[in-house]
Scaffold this motif. Structure first.
Motif, short mmCIF file in Angstrom:
data_model
loop_
_atom_site.label_atom_id
_atom_site.label_comp_id
_atom_site.label_asym_id
_atom_site.label_seq_id
_atom_site.Cartn_x
_atom_site.Cartn_y
_atom_site.Cartn_z
N LEU A 62 94.35 60.36 8.56
CA LEU A 62 93.68 61.28 7.71
C LEU A 62 94.48 62.72 7.33
CD1 LEU A 62 89.97 60.66 8.91
CD2 LEU A 62 91.15 59.82 6.93
N ASP A 63 95.12 63.22 8.44
CA ASP A 63 95.70 64.50 8.45
C ASP A 63 97.08 64.36 7.44
OD1 ASP A 63 93.90 65.60 9.88
OD2 ASP A 63 95.27 65.55 11.81
N ALA A 64 97.63 63.03 7.90
CA ALA A 64 98.86 62.94 6.74
C ALA A 64 98.53 62.71 5.41
CB ALA A 64 99.54 61.84 7.46
N ILE A 65 97.52 62.16 4.91
CA ILE A 65 96.97 61.52 3.60
C ILE A 65 96.42 62.93 3.08
CG2 ILE A 65 95.00 60.64 2.40
CD1 ILE A 65 95.02 58.32 4.34
N GLY A 66 96.08 63.78 3.77
CA GLY A 66 95.57 65.32 3.08
C GLY A 66 94.42 65.06 1.82
N ALA A 67 94.89 65.55 0.67
CA ALA A 67 94.10 65.26 -0.51
C ALA A 67 94.58 64.28 -1.36
CB ALA A 67 94.11 66.86 -1.09
N ALA A 68 95.41 63.48 -1.09
CA ALA A 68 95.77 62.31 -2.05
C ALA A 68 94.61 61.53 -2.08
CB ALA A 68 97.09 61.53 -1.35
N PRO A 69 94.53 61.09 -3.64
CA PRO A 69 93.43 60.37 -4.02
C PRO A 69 93.52 58.86 -3.33
CG PRO A 69 94.60 60.62 -5.87
CD PRO A 69 95.36 61.55 -4.79
N LEU A 70 94.63 58.29 -3.38
CA LEU A 70 94.89 57.07 -2.60
C LEU A 70 95.96 57.02 -1.61
CD1 LEU A 70 94.67 53.46 -4.50
CD2 LEU A 70 96.83 54.22 -3.26
N ALA A 71 95.88 56.11 -0.88
CA ALA A 71 97.03 55.99 0.28
C ALA A 71 96.90 54.56 0.67
CB ALA A 71 96.80 56.92 1.50
N VAL A 72 97.86 53.95 1.31
CA VAL A 72 98.07 52.64 1.72
C VAL A 72 98.44 52.63 3.22
CG1 VAL A 72 99.25 50.46 1.28
CG2 VAL A 72 98.71 52.00 -0.47
N TRP A 73 97.89 51.85 4.00
CA TRP A 73 98.26 51.79 5.32
C TRP A 73 98.74 50.15 5.46
CZ3 TRP A 73 99.09 54.54 9.42
CH2 TRP A 73 99.54 53.76 10.89
N LEU A 74 100.27 50.09 5.67
CA LEU A 74 101.02 48.77 5.67
C LEU A 74 100.73 48.19 6.96
CD1 LEU A 74 102.46 46.77 4.04
CD2 LEU A 74 104.67 48.02 4.89
N ALA A 75 99.83 47.21 7.18
CA ALA A 75 99.74 46.60 8.71
C ALA A 75 100.99 45.96 8.92
CB ALA A 75 98.58 45.90 8.30
N GLY A 76 101.12 45.66 10.12
CA GLY A 76 102.40 45.30 10.69
C GLY A 76 102.12 43.54 10.71
N PRO A 77 102.92 42.93 11.28
CA PRO A 77 102.98 41.38 11.14
C PRO A 77 101.54 40.84 11.75
CG PRO A 77 104.97 42.09 11.81
CD PRO A 77 104.06 43.23 12.10
N HIS A 78 101.07 41.54 12.84
CA HIS A 78 99.81 40.95 13.48
C HIS A 78 98.46 41.65 12.97
CE1 HIS A 78 102.29 38.79 16.00
NE2 HIS A 78 103.05 39.94 16.39
N GLY A 79 98.63 42.45 11.93
CA GLY A 79 97.53 43.07 11.30
C GLY A 79 97.09 44.38 11.81
N ASP A 80 97.39 45.14 12.65
CA ASP A 80 96.93 46.27 13.26
C ASP A 80 95.42 46.50 13.49
OD1 ASP A 80 99.54 46.59 12.98
OD2 ASP A 80 99.33 48.25 11.41
N GLN A 81 94.89 45.27 13.96
CA GLN A 81 93.41 45.29 14.10
C GLN A 81 93.00 46.30 14.87
OE1 GLN A 81 91.98 41.28 15.07
NE2 GLN A 81 93.12 40.32 13.42
N PRO A 82 93.48 46.74 16.28
CA PRO A 82 93.04 47.80 16.89
C PRO A 82 92.77 49.03 16.11
CG PRO A 82 94.28 46.63 18.31
CD PRO A 82 94.57 46.24 16.85
N PHE A 83 93.88 49.48 15.26
CA PHE A 83 93.95 50.41 14.40
C PHE A 83 92.83 50.53 13.40
CE2 PHE A 83 95.62 53.12 10.73
CZ PHE A 83 95.72 54.28 11.39
N ALA A 84 92.70 49.27 12.71
CA ALA A 84 91.93 49.20 11.75
C ALA A 84 90.56 49.41 11.91
CB ALA A 84 92.26 47.82 10.98
N ARG A 85 90.33 48.87 13.35
CA ARG A 85 89.00 49.07 13.75
C ARG A 85 88.56 50.68 14.14
NH1 ARG A 85 89.61 46.07 17.97
NH2 ARG A 85 89.38 44.15 16.58
N GLN A 86 89.71 51.15 14.81
CA GLN A 86 89.32 52.78 15.06
C GLN A 86 89.08 53.25 13.94
OE1 GLN A 86 92.78 55.38 15.79
NE2 GLN A 86 91.99 55.69 17.84
N LEU A 87 89.93 53.22 12.71
CA LEU A 87 89.88 53.69 11.42
C LEU A 87 88.36 53.50 10.92
CD1 LEU A 87 90.89 55.66 9.27
CD2 LEU A 87 92.05 53.62 8.12
N GLY A 88 88.02 52.07 10.71
CA GLY A 88 86.77 51.81 10.18
C GLY A 88 85.52 52.35 10.82
N LEU A 89 85.66 52.54 12.15
CA LEU A 89 84.57 53.06 13.04
C LEU A 89 84.40 54.73 12.69
CD1 LEU A 89 84.76 51.31 16.45
CD2 LEU A 89 82.99 51.07 14.75
#
Length: 319
Positions: A62-89
């Motif tokens: 969130l800090d890296a995105i700043g005020a950008a209206p759109l940002a993309v998180w490119l998930a790794g080969p296994h989907g980055d599920q722990p990170f996605a869950r943390q971000l979603g919560l």
């Protein structure tokens, strides 16, 4: 207007950079971040899309995105599920921070896990892999191919479809193992699993013209007749018995030889000898004439006898 964060998930089994048009539009519309470098990240950079590696948590993103209206998180080969869950919560607790969207840039085609099976087998037979498998040959593995096939057959006979799924996996293991061994054949004789699959595909297309070439057929009997005709043309066999697997169980072999001879219109008198072998052959012929499968009949009778043996073991010997 809150930031839109797109969690971009791609298939690791497809070539990197093979993305949907929507995914390409998205990665070109805002900064792209990832937890680590990957083949997908390399492909994006090669196409002029910068990818920033962030070894961080949800707040760091969130800090890296700043005020950008759109940002993309490119998930790794296994989907980055722990990170996605943390971000979603985090965004569920503070919905005003950003909106999270899941996007599939590519997805596994049917049969994709077969690629995994091939990759795992390659690892097992490469230097540093499994010494036992590396020491095998087609001949030493032959008994295992039969054994695994019989176990799959047993699962079918029992009607256990869950077990059948597992046993077919063991048969598949033998196929990819033989194919991987064949890659190391000398003198230009090498072939691989793609050659196996390619030969199969060509055969299926060639022998099913009613599906792939628009040929009109009336019934299953005509389909079977076409299959046999095409097969004969392919093999250019000199005898109706060419291609019969001589290593199959003797009862099944007898039935197959009689079937081929009858289909080819070759009439040879059955042996009149009363020895056990000729007598068994005549029984097989009688079973076929009655429309019964001698192998299946003997199997049923043997299994029934086996159950009687088990029951007798429980009861114990008679006094």
């Amino acid at each position: 207007m809150s930031t839109r964060i797109v969690l971009l998930v791609t298939s690791p089994r497809l070539p990197a950079g093979l993305l949907t048009a929507e995914a390409w539009d998205t990665v070109r519309s805002g900064p792209v971040f990832a937890a680590a470098d990957s083949e997908q990240a390399v492909a994006l950079r090669a196409a002029g899309v910068p990818v920033t590696v962030l070894d961080t948590d949800a707040q760091g993103l969130l800090d890296a995105i700043g005020a950008a209206p759109l940002a993309v998180w490119l998930a790794g080969p296994h989907g980055d599920q722990p990170f996605a869950r943390q971000l979603g919560l985090r965004l569920a607790r503070e919905p005003g921070l950003a909106e999270l969207e899941l996007m599939y840039g590519s997805w596994d085609p049917p049969g994709a896990r077969l690629l995994d099976a091939v990759a795992v087998m390659d690892r097992l037979l490469s230097p540093g892999g499994d010494p036992w498998k590396r020491a095998q040959s087609h001949r030493t593995l032959a008994p295992y191919l039969l054994e695994e096939s019989y176990e799959a057959y047993d699962a079918i006979e029992r009607g256990d479809l869950d077990e059948l799924r597992e046993e077919l996996g063991d048969v598949l293991l033998q196929i990819v193992l033989h194919a991987r061994l064949a890659e190391e054949l000398p003198d230009g004789r090498a072939w691989n699993v793609d050659d196996v699959a390619g030969t199969l595909v060509e055969k299926m297309v060639r022998r099913n013209p009613h599906v792939f070439a628009g040929q009109r057929v009336e019934d299953i009997e005509e389909i079977t007749a076409n299959w046999e005709r095409i097969k004969r043309e392919e093999k250019a066999r000199e005898s109706v018995l060419d291609g019969v697997a001589l290593s199959q169980p003797a009862l099944a072999l007898a039935a197959k030889v009689l079937q081929r001879a009858g289909r080819g219109g070759v009439e040879v008198p059955l042996p009149a000898d009363d020895d056990l072998g000729p007598a068994l052959l005549r029984l097989v012929a009688e079973a076929r004439a009655a429309g019964r499968d001698p192998e299946a009949e003997l199997r049923r009778a043997t299994l029934a006898y086996a159950e009687a043996v088990r029951a007798a073991e429980i009861v114990g010997p008679a006094e």
